[in-house]
Every structure is written in structure tokens, then in C-alpha cells.
Enzyme design. Structure first.
Site, PDB file in Angstrom:
ATOM      1  N   ASN A  97      -5.590  -9.245   6.052  1.00 26.68           N
ATOM      2  CA  ASN A  97      -4.663  -9.239   7.273  1.00 26.68           C
ATOM      3  C   ASN A  97      -5.755 -10.262   8.150  1.00 26.68           C
ATOM      4  OD1 ASN A  97      -2.187  -8.038   7.380  1.00 26.68           O
ATOM      5  ND2 ASN A  97      -3.122  -6.585   6.461  1.00 26.68           N
TER       6      ASN A  97
ATOM      7  N   CYS B  95       0.320  -1.199  -0.070  1.00 28.20           N
ATOM      8  CA  CYS B  95      -0.174  -0.323   0.189  1.00 28.20           C
ATOM      9  C   CYS B  95       1.059   1.266  -0.032  1.00 28.20           C
ATOM     10  CB  CYS B  95      -0.983  -0.149   0.969  1.00 28.20           C
ATOM     11  SG  CYS B  95      -1.777  -1.276   1.478  1.00 28.20           S
TER      12      CYS B  95
ATOM     13  N   ASP C 259      -6.977 -11.173  -1.104  1.00 27.94           N
ATOM     14  CA  ASP C 259      -7.692 -10.985  -2.625  1.00 27.94           C
ATOM     15  C   ASP C 259      -7.679 -12.328  -3.316  1.00 27.94           C
ATOM     16  OD1 ASP C 259      -6.665  -8.275  -1.305  1.00 27.94           O
ATOM     17  OD2 ASP C 259      -5.065  -8.311  -2.875  1.00 27.94           O
TER      18      ASP C 259
ATOM     19  N   TYR D  34     -17.015  16.291  21.076  1.00 29.88           N
ATOM     20  CA  TYR D  34     -16.987  17.375  20.569  1.00 29.88           C
ATOM     21  C   TYR D  34     -16.286  18.758  20.514  1.00 29.88           C
ATOM     22  CZ  TYR D  34     -18.556  22.353  19.670  1.00 29.88           C
ATOM     23  OH  TYR D  34     -18.380  23.655  19.811  1.00 29.88           O
TER      24      TYR D  34
HETATM   25  C1  LIG Z   1      -0.011  -0.444  -5.187  1.00 33.25           C
HETATM   26  C2  LIG Z   1      -0.803  -0.864  -3.843  1.00 33.25           C
HETATM   27  C3  LIG Z   1      -1.321  -0.055  -3.214  1.00 33.25           C
HETATM   28  C4  LIG Z   1      -2.792  -0.377  -2.209  1.00 33.25           C
HETATM   29  N1  LIG Z   1      -3.000  -0.087  -1.828  1.00 33.25           N
HETATM   30  C5  LIG Z   1      -3.722   0.174  -0.554  1.00 33.25           C
HETATM   31  C6  LIG Z   1      -4.443   0.975   0.467  1.00 33.25           C
HETATM   32  O1  LIG Z   1      -4.282   2.149   0.565  1.00 33.25           O
HETATM   33  N2  LIG Z   1      -5.304   0.162   1.548  1.00 33.25           N
HETATM   34  C7  LIG Z   1      -5.424  -1.430   1.406  1.00 33.25           C
HETATM   35  O2  LIG Z   1      -6.912  -1.815   1.604  1.00 33.25           O
HETATM   36  N3  LIG Z   1      -5.513  -1.981  -0.366  1.00 33.25           N
HETATM   37  C8  LIG Z   1      -4.573  -1.396  -0.357  1.00 33.25           C
HETATM   38  N4  LIG Z   1      -3.805  -1.822  -2.060  1.00 33.25           N
HETATM   39  C9  LIG Z   1      -4.888  -3.881  -1.960  1.00 33.25           C
HETATM   40  C10 LIG Z   1      -3.560  -4.530  -0.615  1.00 33.25           C
HETATM   41  O3  LIG Z   1      -2.081  -4.807  -0.925  1.00 33.25           O
HETATM   42  C11 LIG Z   1      -3.850  -5.648  -1.168  1.00 33.25           C
HETATM   43  O4  LIG Z   1      -5.502  -6.054  -1.231  1.00 33.25           O
HETATM   44  C12 LIG Z   1      -3.422  -6.851  -0.475  1.00 33.25           C
HETATM   45  O5  LIG Z   1      -1.445  -7.072   0.060  1.00 33.25           O
HETATM   46  C13 LIG Z   1      -3.983  -8.480  -0.097  1.00 33.25           C
HETATM   47  O6  LIG Z   1      -3.301  -9.564   0.712  1.00 33.25           O
HETATM   48  P1  LIG Z   1      -2.698 -10.701   0.003  1.00 33.25           P
HETATM   49  O7  LIG Z   1      -2.357 -11.451   1.348  1.00 33.25           O
HETATM   50  O8  LIG Z   1      -4.295 -11.035  -0.185  1.00 33.25           O
HETATM   51  O9  LIG Z   1      -2.068 -10.783  -1.289  1.00 33.25           O
HETATM   52  P2  LIG Z   1      -1.039 -10.520  -1.960  1.00 33.25           P
HETATM   53  O10 LIG Z   1      -0.518  -8.603  -0.988  1.00 33.25           O
HETATM   54  O11 LIG Z   1      -0.764  -9.794  -2.897  1.00 33.25           O
HETATM   55  O12 LIG Z   1       0.216 -11.073  -1.290  1.00 33.25           O
HETATM   56  C14 LIG Z   1       0.054 -12.587  -2.115  1.00 33.25           C
HETATM   57  C15 LIG Z   1       1.775 -12.795  -2.073  1.00 33.25           C
HETATM   58  O13 LIG Z   1       1.652 -14.316  -2.664  1.00 33.25           O
HETATM   59  C16 LIG Z   1       3.194 -14.625  -3.267  1.00 33.25           C
HETATM   60  N5  LIG Z   1       2.203 -16.038  -3.976  1.00 33.25           N
HETATM   61  C17 LIG Z   1       1.309 -16.274  -4.776  1.00 33.25           C
HETATM   62  N6  LIG Z   1       1.350 -17.037  -5.775  1.00 33.25           N
HETATM   63  C18 LIG Z   1       2.888 -17.769  -5.218  1.00 33.25           C
HETATM   64  C19 LIG Z   1       2.644 -19.009  -5.250  1.00 33.25           C
HETATM   65  N7  LIG Z   1       2.301 -19.992  -5.961  1.00 33.25           N
HETATM   66  N8  LIG Z   1       3.802 -19.337  -4.437  1.00 33.25           N
HETATM   67  C20 LIG Z   1       4.515 -18.791  -3.866  1.00 33.25           C
HETATM   68  N9  LIG Z   1       4.182 -17.463  -3.497  1.00 33.25           N
HETATM   69  C21 LIG Z   1       3.156 -17.210  -4.160  1.00 33.25           C
HETATM   70  C22 LIG Z   1       3.059 -13.717  -4.307  1.00 33.25           C
HETATM   71  O14 LIG Z   1       4.406 -13.295  -5.175  1.00 33.25           O
HETATM   72  C23 LIG Z   1       2.584 -12.725  -3.542  1.00 33.25           C
HETATM   73  O15 LIG Z   1       3.199 -11.954  -2.362  1.00 33.25           O
HETATM   74  C24 LIG Z   1      -2.577  -1.765  -2.299  1.00 33.25           C
HETATM   75  C25 LIG Z   1      -2.257  -2.576  -3.516  1.00 33.25           C
HETATM   76  C26 LIG Z   1      -1.234  -1.923  -4.002  1.00 33.25           C
HETATM   77  C27 LIG Z   1      -0.895  -3.495  -5.513  1.00 33.25           C
END
Ligand SMILES: Cc1cc2nc3c(=O)[nH]c(=O)nc-3n(C[C@H](O)[C@H](O)[C@H](O)COP(=O)(O)OP(=O)(O)OC[C@H]3O[C@@H](n4cnc5c(N)ncnc54)[C@H](O)[C@@H]3O)c2cc1C
Length: 564
Positions: free
Chosen positions: A312, A53, A290, A433
Site C-alpha cells: 500500500n 488478508c 509484491d 503505564y
Molecule cells: C490469504 C492472504 C492473506 C494475507 N494476509 C496478509 C496479512 O494479514 N498481512 C499482510 O501484510 N499481508 C497479507 N497478505 C499479503 C498481501 O495481501 C499482499 O502482500 C498484497 O496484497 C500485495 O499487494 P499487490 O498490490 O502487490 O498485489 P495483489 O494484491 O496480489 O494484486 C495484484 C493484482 O494484479 C492483478 N494483475 C496481475 N497481472 C495483471 C495483468 N497482466 N493485467 C491485469 N491485472 C493483473 C492480479 O489479478 C491481482 O489482482 C495476504 C495475502 C493473502 C493471499
């Protein structure tokens, strides 16, 4: 609800795929629940638990140190939580019968058994395939290496112009970053307005703020081609926009290859289906973040909400369950916020559009009010909209935009929404307030008063969008503008009649009794007073334009006349 005992005695192995938001949280939580178990965290990329983020804010220059985005090193995390962290390692196959996963890294390939497997693989940014999309100056922003690539492009100084495809959170944050780095930036959004999770007026407010800082926004059209030779992006209407670099920020799709290969059930949205305990169709495999679909707390349907907070919390719950305790995830509201240059846009629950689409008899109350007492220096006007259900009076969602105080109002309303509160209950919320912080009637209370007055019929509302539609019909209501002469002269709804509030009682006989009347003022309050006065005089077909003339301007679709 968790049982009291949180430390278990066992020697099971929990394997977690994905080491960022949901995955790293799951690993740390699993350790806290089970001091003995073996935890293996497998991450395809080089980093774990990094602040994705924060990536746009490094590119904007707000975050100075790249290292501050890397919250944990694999070694430090491993040592702190007793977790076997394997970075640069991909899980490429799940053997459900043998309860093992196949890991591939530079060192080769290995099968690793599990008692419980947690999939926390997140999603992948959608990269549209159009002519020129394979150009080296086409970017995405999802990981630290993506950020490094963009930073290198910015540092090279060769890019003077940028086109961002997609006007959601990342697109908007990156528009600010590019603008701050001196790039002439255009955001192209296919939908009629930016920020599709909010109602259109809020998207337009975001657009105005970007425009105020020199970012052009083009809505309702798509980039259909990129021309690497001329450094241009071409729109569907043939317009070509200078683009030394192009950033795709059009959304994220769940990473499901592994889940599909393993034969796990997908849900209605196409994401991975999980139970309330975040267990997939295989009782030994859980999933979070996600890649999963979860229940929306307002309409109860399955949704994908790719946000860090839910990821999280889901990681925490999946780990708790994987470690052998009970826990449930009660769904999402989609509460979110984004910084737009000097303003903030935030929302929780459903927009009016989404609530209507979900079948609710949804209504909307809009206020424009200072974030704290007007007499205390620095008060900034915010727009706050409540979406509520006419049938149950329950809050369905809230949206806000302004310079200050947005996060506290949206968080308050997210709590009210989670508690299933009605607008009557929100009207009674006992909120902080003192003049530097709020008003005796906090914007949250005030918006709820307006909604209650609408629902009880004390002061019925019409929204700007609904009024605009009504004005185009044969039964168009008469719009009576009760502002001062100078306000009226500066701009009013075409065809409306001017009748200042002070004169409304004396001149009420000028108004028709057999025609629907909509009263309006600047923001809604004087309209409310006028409505009550007319009601007292026996006019029973009067409604107040919620949000008044400010909402007319935010709607953007009215014909507005100026009288001088
Ligand atoms: C630029 C950006 C800004 C954001 N800003 C916000 C914000 O301000 N507020 C907010 O709420 N959300 C924000 N988000 C969204 C938030 O970051 C995601 O919703 C969150 O990170 C999802 O978490 P996750 O653990 O599901 O997936 P991710 O954080 O995407 O992690 C998944 C991980 O799994 C790994 N993976 C996948 N498949 C495999 C495999 N087969 N073997 C090994 N590893 C694997 C990937 O490499 C990745 O690192 C933002 C996202 C981005 C990209």
C-alpha cells in the site's frame, strides 16, 4: 518529502496494472495528487481493492459477510476517484517504445497509450508440481474466487480432513479456519519450525498453540505426493496423512511475465528492480507491491517482502512519483503479525538467525513477562526477544508471542528499529503505564534492560540454543539452577546443579571457580540476581541463561530431567 503543492495541472495518462493493494492505492493517490490526469486501472480479475488478508477469516467464519471483503466496487471506485476501472481485463504486452499497453478482455483487444505506467501486479502463489497436485481437491488461497472454491468445498461437507502444505502466515491462518470448520487438519512444513521469519522457538510456540487446538504439525519434511484415490498426502518419509483436501500455502513468487516481456531489469532476488522512487529501469514505468524488491532497512540488502502494508505504501509513492512529484520509499522491516488460535505471534526486522546470516555480531535477549501488571486481573505472559548488534548496540529485530499485548510491543519496536535506536535508547523509552495496560517497566523496556546488561558485561547472557550447543562440547559449562526445590524437581536441564537463590551466597564455595557457570531460573530474573551475587564473590565466568527454563522448554532440544 513531498513539496507543499499536491495538486498539479496536467492531462497526462497514468495506466495502472493490477487493482488490489498497491494498484488501487496508487489510483486513489494519483487522483489526489493530480486532479486532472486520466487514470486507467486495469485488473485481470473481477474485483478490485478487495481484502485478500481477510480471506482466511471468512473461511473460518469470523467474517460473516462475504461482501464485507469487497471493499470497493469497480463502479463505486471509478466514480469516487474519477478512475477508468477495467476489470476482467488483462494487460498482455507493454510496448515501451510506443508507450502503450495491449489490453485483452472478453470484448477483444485494444492498445492503450500511457505517459506513466505503474505495474502493481503482485505475485502468484507457488503451486508445487508433485504427483497428484492436479487433483481437483488441491487448493490455493490468493483471490476471492479461490476463497469461493474453498468455501464451496467446506460447505459440501465432504471434506473431513485437510493437509496444509506450508507453515507460514496463510498456512497458519488456514489451519485455524479448517479446525474451526471441523476438519482434522495437519500442517506440513519443510523447515525445522513454522514461521521461518522468526527464530525456531517462536515457530515451536506457534506449533504448540495449533496442537492445543487439535491441529497436527509436521516439520522438517515435505509432501511428495497426493493420492486422489485414497485421499492421502504422502510425506518424504513415507507417512500418509488423510487429506480430503490439500491447500498449498508455500509462498508467493512475483508476477513478472509482463515485466520480462518488456525487458525491464530484474534485481538480485529475482523480483523487479526499482529505484528508491520505485521507478523501474524504464523511467516511464514504475512498480510497487509484491512484484518488486526493496531495500531492507536493517541490513540494506534487497529483499522481497510480500505484505500488504509495504504494498500500500509503495503504491502511494509510485503514484506520487508518476503524477510528477518527488517521493522515496525508504525500505522495509518486514513487520508482521499473525493470529494463532488464542495467541499472537509478531516480529519486526531480523531474527537472530537472519541477523547472523547477514554478518552482524548479533545477540539475543529473551524475557517472559506479563503484558500488564500482574496484580491486575487478566495478566498474560508473553515471550519477547530482542536481537541486537554487539558492535553498535543497535536493535536489529524483535519477536513476540503471547495471548495479549503483542501488537503494541512489536509496533513500538518497529518504530525504534526504523529510528535506528540502540538498546540503551529503547531502555529509556517513555511508554504508557497503568495497571490494566502495562507495567511500570514495560516488556519493551525490560527486554532492553536485559540487553544493556548483557552488552555492558553487567549481566552477560547466553541463549538457550547456544547453551545447548556448549553442553555438547568438552568444555561444557556448569548449569546452576537457582529456582526453588519444587520447581527444580518438576524439571531441570539434565546435568545441572541445584542451588536455590536464597542459599547462593552461603554455598558459593561449592561452585568451581575455574569452570564457566551458567545460572538459570524460571524466566531470567533470579538468574540475574544469582549472577550478580556470584560476581560479587569473585566468580567472573558466569552468564545468565536468557529467558531461563521457559526458554529451555521453548528450545525443545535440551535433555530435561524430572526428580520425582
Ligand atoms: C490469504 C492472504 C492473506 C494475507 N494476509 C496478509 C496479512 O494479514 N498481512 C499482510 O501484510 N499481508 C497479507 N497478505 C499479503 C498481501 O495481501 C499482499 O502482500 C498484497 O496484497 C500485495 O499487494 P499487490 O498490490 O502487490 O498485489 P495483489 O494484491 O496480489 O494484486 C495484484 C493484482 O494484479 C492483478 N494483475 C496481475 N497481472 C495483471 C495483468 N497482466 N493485467 C491485469 N491485472 C493483473 C492480479 O489479478 C491481482 O489482482 C495476504 C495475502 C493473502 C493471499
Amino acid at each position: 518529502m513531498l513539496p507543499k503543492e499536491t495538486v498539479m495541472e496536467s492531462k497526462k495518462r497514468i495506466v495502472i496494472v493490477g487493482g488490489v493493494a498497491a494498484g488501487a492505492t496508487a489510483a486513489a493517490r494519483a487522483r489526489r495528487v493530480d486532479a486532472e490526469c486520466e487514470i486507467v486501472l486495469v485488473e485481470r480479475g473481477p474485483y478490485i481493492s478487495y481484502a485478500n488478508c481477510g480471506l482466511p477469516y471468512f473461511l473460518s467464519g469470523d467474517i460473516k459477510e462475504r461482501s464485507s471483503l469487497l471493499l470497493q466496487t469497480p463502479e463505486g471506485f471509478g466514480a469516487k476517484y474519477g478512475v477508468d476501472v477495467r476489470v476482467n481485463t488483462e494487460v498482455v504486452e507493454v510496448d515501451r517504445t510506443g508507450r502503450r499497453v495491449r489490453l485483452v478482455s472478453a470484448d477483444g483487444e485494444v492498445w492503450l497509450g500511457y505517459d506513466k505506467l505503474i505495474l502493481a501486479q503482485g505475485g502468484l502463489p507457488i503451486m508445487p508440481v508433485i504427483p497428484g497436485s492436479d487433483w481437483e481437491q488441491v487448493y490455493r488461497l490468493w483471490t476471492v474466487p479461490d476463497m469461493d472454491r474453498l468455501e464451496a468445498a467446506l460447505q459440501s461437507g465432504r471434506a473431513k480432513t485437510a493437509v496444509i502444505v506450508g507453515g507460514g502466515f496463510i498456512g497458519i491462518e488456514m489451519a485455524e479456519a479448517f479446525a474451526k470448520r471441523g476438519l482434522r487438519t495437519t500442517v506440513v512444513e519443510m523447515a525445522p519450525a513454522l514461521m521461518s521469519m522468526m527464530d525456531a522457538p517462536f515457530g515451536r510456540l506457534v506449533e504448540e498453540e495449533l496442537a492445543r487446538h487439535g491441529v497436527e504439525v509436521v516439520t522438517g519434511t515435505a509432501v511428495v505426493a497426493i493420492d486422489p484415490a485414497t485421499h492421502e498426502a504422502e510425506l518424504r518419509n513415507g507417512r500418509r496423512i488423510p487429506a480430503d483436501l490439500v491447500l498449498f500455502a508455500v509462498g508467493v513468487r512475483p508476477e513478472l511475465e509482463l515485466a520480462k516481456q518488456a525487458g525491464l531489469e530484474l534485481g538480485a532476488t529475482g523480483a523487479l528492480a526499482v529505484s528508491a522512487s520505485l521507478v523501474t529501469s524504464d523511467p516511464d514505468i514504475l512498480a510497487a507491491g509484491d512484484m518488486v524488491e526493496v531495500t531492507h532497512r536493517v541490513h540494506g540488502r534487497k529483499v522481497r517482502v510480500p505484505l500488504a502494508g509495504p504494498a500500500n505504501r509503495q503504491g502511494r509513492i509510485a503514484a506520487t512519483v508518476a503524477a510528477g512529484l518527488e517521493a522515496t520509499y525508504n525500505g522495509v522491516l518486514g513487520t508482521s503479525i499473525v493470529k494463532v488460535m488464542d495467541r499472537t505471534a509478531g516480529s519486526t526486522g531480523l531474527s537472530e538467525r537472519a541477523a547472523l546470516a547477514a554478518g552482524f555480531d548479533a545477540a539475543l535477549a529473551v524475557i517472559h513477562k506479563e503484558h500488564h501488571a500482574t496484580y491486575f486481573p487478566g495478566a498474560k505472559e508473553m515471550t519477547l526477544a530482542l536481537v541486537y548488534d554487539r558492535a553498535t548496540h543497535r536493535l536489529l529485530g524483535a519477536q513476540a508471542f503471547g495471548e495479549a499485548g503483542i501488537e503494541s510491543r512489536i509496533n513500538t519496536l518497529a518504530v525504534a528499529l526504523a529510528a535506528g535506536q540502540t538498546v540503551e535508547q529503547i531502555a529509556e523509552l517513555d511508554l504508557v503505564y497503568a495497571p490494566p495496560y502495562s507495567s511500570a517497566n514495560d516488556p519493551v523496556n525490560l527486554a532492553a534492560f536485559v540487553a544493556v546488561n548483557d552488552l555492558t558485561g553487567f549481566s552477560p547472557l547466553v541463549t538457550a540454543a547456544a547453551l545447548r550447543a556448549e553442553l555438547a562440547t568438552e568444555e561444557a559449562p556448569l548449569v546452576v539452577d537457582v529456582r526453588s526445590a519444587s520447581e527444580w524437581a518438576a524439571g531441570h536441564v539434565a546435568g545441572s546443579r541445584h542451588l536455590p537463590l536464597d542459599e547462593i551466597t552461603a554455598r558459593a564455595s561449592e561452585l568451581p571457580r575455574d569452570r564457566r557457570i551458567v545460572v538459570t531460573c524460571r524466566a531470567g530474573y533470579r538468574g540475574h540476581l544469582a549472577l550478580r551475587a556470584l560476581r560479587g564473590l569473585g566468580f567472573d565466568k558466569v552468564r545468565n541463561l536468557t529467558g531461563g527454563f521457559v526458554s529451555v522448554l521453548q528450545d525443545g532440544g535440551f535433555s530435561v530431567e524430572v526428580s520425582r
